[in-house]
Design an enzyme around this catalytic site. Structure first.
Site, mmCIF file in Angstrom:
data_model
loop_
_atom_site.group_PDB
_atom_site.id
_atom_site.type_symbol
_atom_site.label_atom_id
_atom_site.label_comp_id
_atom_site.label_asym_id
_atom_site.label_seq_id
_atom_site.Cartn_x
_atom_site.Cartn_y
_atom_site.Cartn_z
ATOM 1 N N SER A 42 5.465 -6.850 3.379
ATOM 2 C CA SER A 42 6.035 -7.133 4.693
ATOM 3 C C SER A 42 6.813 -8.457 4.663
ATOM 4 O O SER A 42 6.569 -9.317 3.809
ATOM 5 C CB SER A 42 4.925 -7.200 5.733
ATOM 6 O OG SER A 42 3.998 -8.202 5.367
ATOM 7 N N GLU B 181 -4.976 -3.790 -1.954
ATOM 8 C CA GLU B 181 -6.424 -3.548 -1.944
ATOM 9 C C GLU B 181 -6.782 -2.291 -1.150
ATOM 10 O O GLU B 181 -7.903 -1.836 -1.177
ATOM 11 C CB GLU B 181 -7.171 -4.769 -1.396
ATOM 12 C CG GLU B 181 -6.874 -5.153 0.048
ATOM 13 C CD GLU B 181 -5.633 -6.039 0.211
ATOM 14 O OE1 GLU B 181 -4.635 -5.828 -0.511
ATOM 15 O OE2 GLU B 181 -5.666 -6.923 1.085
ATOM 16 N N CYS C 146 9.577 1.838 3.473
ATOM 17 C CA CYS C 146 10.497 0.740 3.802
ATOM 18 C C CYS C 146 11.909 1.270 3.965
ATOM 19 O O CYS C 146 12.770 0.589 4.485
ATOM 20 C CB CYS C 146 10.467 -0.322 2.721
ATOM 21 S SG CYS C 146 11.140 0.274 1.190
ATOM 22 N N LYS D 112 -1.182 -7.188 -9.167
ATOM 23 C CA LYS D 112 -2.152 -7.302 -8.061
ATOM 24 C C LYS D 112 -1.752 -6.231 -7.056
ATOM 25 O O LYS D 112 -0.871 -6.433 -6.215
ATOM 26 C CB LYS D 112 -2.070 -8.703 -7.453
ATOM 27 C CG LYS D 112 -3.324 -9.185 -6.729
ATOM 28 C CD LYS D 112 -3.802 -8.310 -5.600
ATOM 29 C CE LYS D 112 -3.007 -8.435 -4.340
ATOM 30 N NZ LYS D 112 -3.369 -7.395 -3.332
ATOM 31 N N PHE E 93 0.820 -1.224 0.000
ATOM 32 C CA PHE E 93 0.000 0.000 0.000
ATOM 33 C C PHE E 93 0.846 1.262 0.000
ATOM 34 O O PHE E 93 0.376 2.322 -0.410
ATOM 35 C CB PHE E 93 -0.945 0.011 1.220
ATOM 36 C CG PHE E 93 -0.272 0.439 2.501
ATOM 37 C CD1 PHE E 93 -0.103 1.784 2.797
ATOM 38 C CD2 PHE E 93 0.208 -0.489 3.418
ATOM 39 C CE1 PHE E 93 0.535 2.187 3.973
ATOM 40 C CE2 PHE E 93 0.841 -0.104 4.586
ATOM 41 C CZ PHE E 93 1.004 1.235 4.863
ATOM 42 N N GLU F 256 9.285 -4.042 13.095
ATOM 43 C CA GLU F 256 9.021 -2.957 12.144
ATOM 44 C C GLU F 256 7.693 -2.311 12.540
ATOM 45 O O GLU F 256 6.637 -2.957 12.469
ATOM 46 C CB GLU F 256 8.930 -3.495 10.712
ATOM 47 C CG GLU F 256 8.725 -2.367 9.713
ATOM 48 C CD GLU F 256 8.477 -2.841 8.276
ATOM 49 O OE1 GLU F 256 7.721 -3.809 8.093
ATOM 50 O OE2 GLU F 256 9.025 -2.209 7.365
HETATM 51 P P1 NAD Z 1 1.641 -6.552 3.088
HETATM 52 O O1 NAD Z 1 2.686 -7.600 3.163
HETATM 53 O O2 NAD Z 1 0.542 -6.598 4.088
HETATM 54 O O3 NAD Z 1 0.915 -6.601 1.646
HETATM 55 C C1 NAD Z 1 1.659 -6.599 0.455
HETATM 56 C C2 NAD Z 1 0.844 -7.319 -0.619
HETATM 57 O O4 NAD Z 1 0.626 -8.664 -0.213
HETATM 58 C C3 NAD Z 1 -0.522 -6.708 -0.871
HETATM 59 O O5 NAD Z 1 -0.778 -6.707 -2.239
HETATM 60 C C4 NAD Z 1 -1.465 -7.629 -0.118
HETATM 61 O O6 NAD Z 1 -2.747 -7.722 -0.710
HETATM 62 C C5 NAD Z 1 -0.765 -8.969 -0.184
HETATM 63 N N1 NAD Z 1 -1.027 -9.796 1.002
HETATM 64 C C6 NAD Z 1 -1.272 -9.366 2.261
HETATM 65 N N2 NAD Z 1 -1.463 -10.418 3.091
HETATM 66 C C7 NAD Z 1 -1.340 -11.525 2.335
HETATM 67 C C8 NAD Z 1 -1.438 -12.926 2.628
HETATM 68 N N3 NAD Z 1 -1.687 -13.379 3.855
HETATM 69 N N4 NAD Z 1 -1.259 -13.793 1.616
HETATM 70 C C9 NAD Z 1 -0.988 -13.359 0.371
HETATM 71 N N5 NAD Z 1 -0.899 -12.049 0.042
HETATM 72 C C10 NAD Z 1 -1.069 -11.139 1.000
HETATM 73 O O7 NAD Z 1 2.387 -5.142 3.106
HETATM 74 P P2 NAD Z 1 1.739 -3.690 3.175
HETATM 75 O O8 NAD Z 1 1.194 -3.483 4.552
HETATM 76 O O9 NAD Z 1 0.845 -3.453 2.016
HETATM 77 O O10 NAD Z 1 3.029 -2.787 2.951
HETATM 78 C C11 NAD Z 1 3.905 -2.418 3.979
HETATM 79 C C12 NAD Z 1 5.079 -3.371 4.082
HETATM 80 O O11 NAD Z 1 5.783 -3.400 2.842
HETATM 81 C C13 NAD Z 1 6.115 -2.944 5.109
HETATM 82 O O12 NAD Z 1 6.561 -4.079 5.794
HETATM 83 C C14 NAD Z 1 7.226 -2.335 4.279
HETATM 84 O O13 NAD Z 1 8.506 -2.354 4.873
HETATM 85 C C15 NAD Z 1 7.176 -3.202 3.083
HETATM 86 N N6 NAD Z 1 7.789 -2.560 1.934
HETATM 87 C C16 NAD Z 1 9.011 -3.002 1.538
HETATM 88 C C17 NAD Z 1 9.653 -2.388 0.478
HETATM 89 C C18 NAD Z 1 10.992 -2.875 0.020
HETATM 90 O O14 NAD Z 1 11.398 -2.464 -1.047
HETATM 91 N N7 NAD Z 1 11.686 -3.725 0.758
HETATM 92 C C19 NAD Z 1 9.034 -1.325 -0.188
HETATM 93 C C20 NAD Z 1 7.780 -0.902 0.229
HETATM 94 C C21 NAD Z 1 7.170 -1.534 1.303
#
Ligand code: NAD
Length: 503
Positions: free
Chosen positions: A226, A176, A281, A173, A149, A381
């Site tokens: 994450s 959401e 991040c 994808k 997000f 985090e």
């Molecule tokens: P998230 O892991 O909750 O979601 C990321 C994606 O995975 C979304 O599209 C979501 O729909 C999907 N997802 C969520 N739960 C899932 C599950 N149980 N099974 C399958 N798919 C699932 O992350 P977020 O809250 O959207 O974003 C924040 C996180 O992203 C933070 O931890 C941040 O550090 C990380 N991030 C990392 C970088 C990097 O380059 N390392 C860059 C941006 C964000």
């Protein structure tokens, strides 16, 4: 209620799963839209369309692919404010920050316009007598991106610009929580002349992700999110035979040595700690104060905190916006409480800040001093506007702290000593290092990625690694013999050195 559908075959397509999710404006707390959540069969339909499109797109000339990328670049540059406004409305980040996100995404498109050069292989004439050997890089077919997000425009652009330029069909994808930027990009690709089906958006949650991970026609998955989900994506995707790069969470440390320029270090800590309300991040979440600089540094950061203007990101006067959801704000606030209970010294408590709007998912900037490595504010985090200060006596202790941390995304050192900075770059276990630069996100012609639990897979994102990830190598060994010169030889093929003099 605004309804956000999928984008399949070059047009919006309303979902059929019967499942939708809410999309909020975090600055007001109001639900502003509902988004379709795809079922497995909807993902399968989208991949089938993408697979057909991939066949035609890989055959398009490099000149044509580059031309589409150039047009897309022009359209995006001309309308970047519209995209930034969408980001602000659904994510909450302030206008200037959203503009920065779009600008960094645009850089990736600009890099990808050079695809004819980037796809060049190698050629060795006369590898054996009358034999030439050459390598080419080819696209993978259908590839998918699953994005977080916190960068709803930039991260999809990190992936899709390179993937599409390389000749793949790309299925996105998006998160959401803020899916509209992805749909907006889909329309722009179409306008730029990209054939229908080469860029697809399937909105959804775990069900859609699992369908992508299981689909035999999806050759590769690029993920950002994450760490627990990144690990799951990597393990499941690779078990299903896919190429996977999965970027995870972070806990980025900024080391401030005693000789650092105090004002520059304090300004950097504020900018990198509280920008985007800490939802980056590459945000700095730990300041490691070395030796006698700790007291003046904490004082200088604290002095700056009341100056941060918190408000609706759409208001040009705001510097820090809300968090993504009420649930996330409450989770971040619970970490402040945990820090207090564990014995951290509260310099500023964002829960008690009187300067934040009443409506929306806001939380004030928080500064905790005397944080120690076993506290949850240090280990986890938090992904919010909470900055922890850990005090150490020596440079060696600072490096040991960073190298023992589970994460290894970005890190920075603030010093006036070039030798110390160079040593830090050599010693530290992290993928991206800043020297007097708190957020060292590489420019588009390098690649972005962390180490340890911040990245699962072999390649970093975008730039040269992105080209490598979205293509595969083929090596051709070729001979054009004159008629009548062939002979039978059952030995293993080897280069002919028989005319060399015997030693
Ligand atoms: P998230 O892991 O909750 O979601 C990321 C994606 O995975 C979304 O599209 C979501 O729909 C999907 N997802 C969520 N739960 C899932 C599950 N149980 N099974 C399958 N798919 C699932 O992350 P977020 O809250 O959207 O974003 C924040 C996180 O992203 C933070 O931890 C941040 O550090 C990380 N991030 C990392 C970088 C990097 O380059 N390392 C860059 C941006 C964000």
């Amino acid at each position: 209620m605004n309804h956000i559908a999928h984008w399949i075959g070059g047009a919006t397509r309303k979902g059929t799963s019967g499942r939708v999710g809410p999309v909020h404006n975090p600055a007001t707390g109001e639900q502003i839209a509902e988004v379709d959540l795809a079922s497995e069969s909807e993902v399968n339909q989208a991949v089938a369309v993408a697979r057909e499109a991939a066949e035609g797109w890989r055959a398009a000339s490099l000149a044509k692919r580059a031309a589409v990328l150039f047009t897309f670049r022009e359209l995006l540059a001309g309308r970047k404010d519209a995209l930034a406004a969408i980001v602000t409305r659904e994510h909450g980040k302030v206008a200037a920050d959203a503009a920065g996100e779009v600008a960094r995404g645009l850089e990736n498109v600009e890099f990808a316009t050079g695809i004819p050069h980037l796809m060049k292989g190698g050629f060795s004439e006369q590898a054996a007598t009358g034999v030439d050997v050459y390598s080419i890089r080819q696209p993978l077919g259908v590839v998918a991106g699953i994005t977080p997000f916190n960068f709803p425009a930039m991260v999809p652009l990190w992936m899709c610009a390179t993937a599409i330029a390389a000749g793949n069909a790309f299925v996105l994808k998006p998160s959401e929580k803020d899916p509209s930027a992805a749909l907006w990009l889909a329309g722009l690709w179409r306008e730029a002349g990209l054939p229908d089906g080469v860029f697809t958006v399937v909105n959804g949650d775990k069900e859609a992700v699992d369908a992508i991970l299981a689909h035999p026609d999806v050759a590769a998955v690029s993920f950002v999110g994450s760490t627990p989900i990144a690990r799951y994506i990597y393990e499941t995707g690779t078990a299903n035979g896919k190429r996977v790069q999965a970027l995870g969470g972070a806990k980025n440390h900024m080391v401030v040595l005693p000789d650092a320029e105090l004002d520059a270090a304090a300004d950097a800590a504020i900018s990198a700690g509280y920008g985007a309300a800490g939802e980056r991040c590459m945000a700095i979440s730990v300041v490691v104060a070395v030796g006698e600089i700790a007291d003046p540094l904490v004082a200088a950061i604290a002095e700056r905190l009341p100056g941060i203007r918190i408000g609706d990101g759409a208001d040009p006067g705001s510097e820090m916006g809300p968090l993504i959801s009420a649930q996330h704000r409450d989770r971040v606030a619970s970490y402040i409480e945990a820090g207090v209970t564990a014995g951290a010294k509260v310099i500023e408590d964002g829960r008690k800040s009187g300067r934040i709007p009443e409506k929306g998912f806001f939380l004030g900037a928080t500064l905790l001093d005397n944080v120690t490595p076993e506290m949850s504010v240090y280990t986890d985090e938090i992904f919010g506007p909470v900055l922890s200060v850990v005090r150490v006596e020596t440079y060696a202790e600072a490096v040991e702290l960073i190298n023992s941390n589970e994460y290894g995304n970005g890190t920075a050192i603030f010093t006036r000593d070039g030798g110390a900075a160079r040593r830090f770059q050599f010693d530290v276990n992290a993928g991206m290092v800043g020297v007097n630069v708190p957020i060292p996100v590489p420019v588009a012609y390098y690649s972005f990625g962390g180490w340890k639990a911040s990245l699962f897979g072999d390649t970093h994102m975008y730039g040269p690694d992105g080209i490598h990830f979205f293509t595969r190598s083929k090596v051709v060994t070729s001979r054009w013999p004159d008629p009548g010169t062939s002979k039978i030889d059952l030995g293993f093929p080897q280069t002919d050195k028989s005319d060399l003099p015997k030693p």
